[in-house]
Design an enzyme around this catalytic site. Sequence first.
Site, PDB file in Angstrom:
ATOM      1  N   ASP A   1      96.299 -57.961 114.507  1.00 20.08           N
ATOM      2  CA  ASP A   1      97.562 -57.250 114.320  1.00 20.08           C
ATOM      3  C   ASP A   1      98.392 -57.456 115.583  1.00 20.08           C
ATOM      4  OD1 ASP A   1      98.178 -54.813 112.022  1.00 20.08           O
ATOM      5  OD2 ASP A   1      99.583 -55.054 113.682  1.00 20.08           O
ATOM      6  N   ILE A   2      99.659 -57.078 115.495  1.00 24.14           N
ATOM      7  CA  ILE A   2     100.539 -57.221 116.653  1.00 24.14           C
ATOM      8  C   ILE A   2     100.393 -56.029 117.594  1.00 24.14           C
ATOM      9  CG2 ILE A   2     102.587 -56.129 115.630  1.00 24.14           C
ATOM     10  CD1 ILE A   2     104.164 -58.555 116.841  1.00 24.14           C
TER      11      ILE A   2
ATOM     12  N   TYR B   1     114.339 -58.910 101.976  1.00 28.20           N
ATOM     13  CA  TYR B   1     112.911 -58.884 101.634  1.00 28.20           C
ATOM     14  C   TYR B   1     112.634 -59.833 100.464  1.00 28.20           C
ATOM     15  CZ  TYR B   1     108.415 -56.723 100.291  1.00 28.20           C
ATOM     16  OH  TYR B   1     107.097 -56.465  99.979  1.00 28.20           O
TER      17      TYR B   1
ATOM     18  N   GLY C   1      98.015 -58.680 110.165  1.00 24.18           N
ATOM     19  CA  GLY C   1      98.539 -57.382 109.722  1.00 24.18           C
ATOM     20  C   GLY C   1      97.395 -56.487 109.265  1.00 24.18           C
ATOM     21  N   GLY C   2      96.248 -56.687 109.896  1.00 20.46           N
ATOM     22  CA  GLY C   2      95.013 -56.039 109.427  1.00 20.46           C
ATOM     23  C   GLY C   2      94.974 -54.531 109.599  1.00 20.46           C
ATOM     24  N   LEU C   3      95.900 -53.964 110.405  1.00 11.62           N
ATOM     25  CA  LEU C   3      95.914 -52.505 110.574  1.00 11.62           C
ATOM     26  C   LEU C   3      96.874 -51.831 109.603  1.00 11.62           C
ATOM     27  CD1 LEU C   3      95.923 -52.221 114.482  1.00 11.62           C
ATOM     28  CD2 LEU C   3      93.967 -52.172 112.933  1.00 11.62           C
TER      29      LEU C   3
ATOM     30  N   GLN D   1      98.782 -51.172 105.622  1.00 12.51           N
ATOM     31  CA  GLN D   1      98.344 -50.431 104.434  1.00 12.51           C
ATOM     32  C   GLN D   1      97.295 -51.219 103.641  1.00 12.51           C
ATOM     33  OE1 GLN D   1     101.030 -50.080 101.152  1.00 12.51           O
ATOM     34  NE2 GLN D   1     100.271 -48.080 100.513  1.00 12.51           N
TER      35      GLN D   1
ATOM     36  N   ASP E   1     100.421 -62.224 117.476  1.00 11.71           N
ATOM     37  CA  ASP E   1     101.784 -62.238 116.965  1.00 11.71           C
ATOM     38  C   ASP E   1     101.887 -63.494 116.092  1.00 11.71           C
ATOM     39  OD1 ASP E   1     104.437 -62.668 116.481  1.00 11.71           O
ATOM     40  OD2 ASP E   1     105.080 -62.517 118.583  1.00 11.71           O
TER      41      ASP E   1
HETATM   42  C1  AKB Z   1     108.137 -52.196  99.112  1.00  9.56           C
HETATM   43  O1  AKB Z   1     108.494 -51.167  98.531  1.00  9.56           O
HETATM   44  O2  AKB Z   1     108.838 -52.802  99.923  1.00  9.56           O
HETATM   45  C2  AKB Z   1     106.792 -52.781  98.780  1.00  9.56           C
HETATM   46  C3  AKB Z   1     106.895 -53.782  97.663  1.00  9.56           C
HETATM   47  C4  AKB Z   1     107.021 -53.332  96.281  1.00  9.56           C
HETATM   48  O3  AKB Z   1     106.872 -54.940  97.931  1.00  9.56           O
HETATM   49  N1  AKB Z   1     105.868 -51.740  98.445  1.00  9.56           N
END
Ligand code: AKB
Length: 324
Positions: free
Chosen positions: A34-35, A142, A8-10, A12, A53
Amino acid sequence: MERILVTGGLGQIGSELVVALRQRCGAGNVVTSDIRMPPSERLAEEQLFELVDCTNRDQLQEVVVRHRIDTIFHLAALLSAVAEDKPQVAWEINMGGLYRVLEVARRHGCAVFHPSSIGAFGDSTPALDTPQDTIQRPSTMYGVTKVAGELLCDYYYSRFGVDARGVRFPGLISWVAPPGGGTTDYAVEMFYQALRYQHYTCFLEPDTRLDMMYMPDAVKACIDVMAADPSRLVHRNAFNITAMNFTPEELAAAIRKHVPDFVIEYRVDPVRQAIASSWPDRLDDAAARQEWDWNPEFDLDTMTRDMLDNLQRKLGAPPSQSSS
Ligand code: AKB
C-alpha cells in the site's frame, strides 16, 4: 497464481482479499502493499508488507523481483466521488498506476487482476440488464479511467500476452474495512449509523437503484476469475458481475426488519447523485456465469443479516431484534 502481490492491500477489497489469498496460497506467498503503512494494530500480523507507490515503476519492479511475484491483484485506485473531486490526481493514480503495473507484468511474466466498475458505464448505456458488451460513454473521470483501464488490459493481453483479467464491480458492502470516497458508500454508512444511532441521512435519492455485492462474493470473484480455465474465456476485461440491486429505501426496509426503530432521511448530494444516476440499475452477468461459473452467495436479506451480526460484534452494539 503462486506468488502474489496485492496493491492497495489495506483498502476495502484488499483487507479481505489478502486473508482469502493467504488461506488459499499460503501466508508466505502473499505480499500486501500500500502507499501507507498499516495501522499499528495490524502491523504485527502483516509479516509480508511493502510500502509501494504504484505510479513508481522502479519501486514496483523491485518488489515484484525480490518476492518472485507471478500474479498482481492491482487494487490501488481512487473511487468515483474522490476522483470527480480530483480528476487530475485520479488519472495519474488510476491510469498511471495501472500502466506501470502492466509494464512490470510484461517484463516479468506476471498475470494481472484489475477491477473495473459499474462506473465504466454512462447515461447512454442500457440501464436494465446492461449487456456485457454495450455502449460505454461514462461522464466521470472515474469512469473514463475504468474504460481506458479495461482497454489497456485487453491491449496488454493481445499485444504482449499479459494474462490480464478483471470484473466490473458494483457497490461493495463490507463490515471489515470502510470504503473510501465512492458513490455506493451510502450502503455501508447506513449499516453503521443504523446500529449506532438508529438514524441515517442518505446522500442519494430514495429510489436510486444500483447493483451491489457483499464482500465475500467480491473476494470470491477476484480469485475465481484469475483461476478460471483460460480456454473458456471469451471476455477478459472486464466481466459484468452483480449479486443484488436495491435502492436506499429498500435497503432501509431490509435493515428495519432487524432494527425496527431505524429512520432514514435524505439530504441529496448533487455530485454523487449525478454519478449514481448515470450508472446502470441492473447488470446482466451472464457472460461471467457462462465463462467461469460466477454464482454469488448473498442476496439482500442474507447480506443484511450477516452485516448486522458482524457489525454488532465489531461495534459492541446491543443485538438487533432478529439476530441470533
Ligand atoms: C464507487 O462508488 O466509486 C465504487 C464503484 C461502484 O466503483 N464503489
